[in-house]
Design an enzyme around this catalytic site. Structure first.
Site, PDB file in Angstrom:
ATOM      1  N   ASP A  84     -37.439 -11.076 -77.500  1.00 47.71           N
ATOM      2  CA  ASP A  84     -36.680 -11.487 -76.321  1.00 47.71           C
ATOM      3  C   ASP A  84     -35.414 -10.635 -76.291  1.00 47.71           C
ATOM      4  O   ASP A  84     -34.608 -10.669 -77.224  1.00 47.71           O
ATOM      5  CB  ASP A  84     -36.331 -12.973 -76.438  1.00 47.71           C
ATOM      6  N   ASP A 102     -34.603  -2.784 -67.430  1.00 47.50           N
ATOM      7  CA  ASP A 102     -35.645  -2.749 -66.407  1.00 47.50           C
ATOM      8  C   ASP A 102     -36.671  -3.825 -66.727  1.00 47.50           C
ATOM      9  O   ASP A 102     -37.879  -3.600 -66.689  1.00 47.50           O
ATOM     10  CB  ASP A 102     -36.299  -1.352 -66.383  1.00 47.50           C
TER      11      ASP A 102
END
Length: 215
Positions: A84, A102
């Site tokens: 994460d 992104d």
């Protein structure tokens, strides 16, 4: 992705994100959030030979497609990390010259990757004069709020470029004052950037150069 040239940047927004080379053409360490089809990691791996590249991707299914998209295997200067990104950036040392954001989910950018705290972690993880490069959707209802959140950490050392389709907004934010260099708008190819890469980027870099002249 072009199977004939799998390292090429087919989408304009990806070429626009590479605009950081106008300010920092020889990054030693790049941190990328979001693997996707791997276009930016592949381009940087091929053309920025001195860069150590870490790509953080939360979805193992996306990582599982890396061979299909011809993403390089992990080696001494390239690695894909399943994690994460919000947790990873919170604990990351301050050694990145460039950070790419992104990372998108089904509903857009996950809340954890566009919070004030996350952008503060990005700021901390950059070296002095490091650059954060973010891909936003222009028409997202919270777009301007996201920009304000970035500004809380980076102040005025940031600027935004919008692609021709008015779809993607690319934001460049610097920890130092590197973005104030007037020479960047001259669009001269840095010696560290191969001519082949420069030919791919040049049409889009002209847009960035015009934006800098208008600042």
């Amino acid at each position: 992705m072009s199977t004939l040239n799998p390292d090429a940047l087919e989408l304009e927004y990806t070429r626009m994100m590479m605009g950081f080379v106008l300010f920092k053409p020889e990054p030693a360490h790049m941190l990328m959030v979001g693997l996707g089809g791997g276009s930016l990691p592949k381009f940087c791996y091929r053309y920025l030979a001195g860069a150590d590249i870490s790509v953080v991707e939360i979805d193992p299914a996306v990582i599982g497609l890396r061979d299909a998209f011809m993403v390089p295997q992990d080696n001494a200067r390239f690695r894909v990390i399943q994690a994460d990104a919000a947790d990873y950036l919170h604990d990351a040392p301050d050694q990145a010259d460039v950070i790419f954001l992104d990372g998108f989910g089904v509903g857009g950018i996950p809340d954890a990757l566009c919070s004030t705290a996350f952008y503060a972690d990005c700021y901390r993880a950059l070296r002095d004069d490091g650059i954060l490069v973010i891909n936003f959707h222009v028409n997202h209802p919270l777009h301007h709020e996201y920009l304000d959140r970035v500004r809380e950490s980076f102040g005025s050392s940031m600027f935004e470029v919008v692609d021709d389709d008015m779809t993607n907004s690319i934001v460049f934010a610097c920890k130092g004052n590197l973005l104030d260099d007037p020479a960047a708008a001259e669009l001269k190819r840095p010696a560290a950037i191969p001519k082949d890469a420069w030919r791919q980027l040049m049409p889009t870099l002209r847009v960035i150069g015009a934006t800098l002249e208008l600042k």
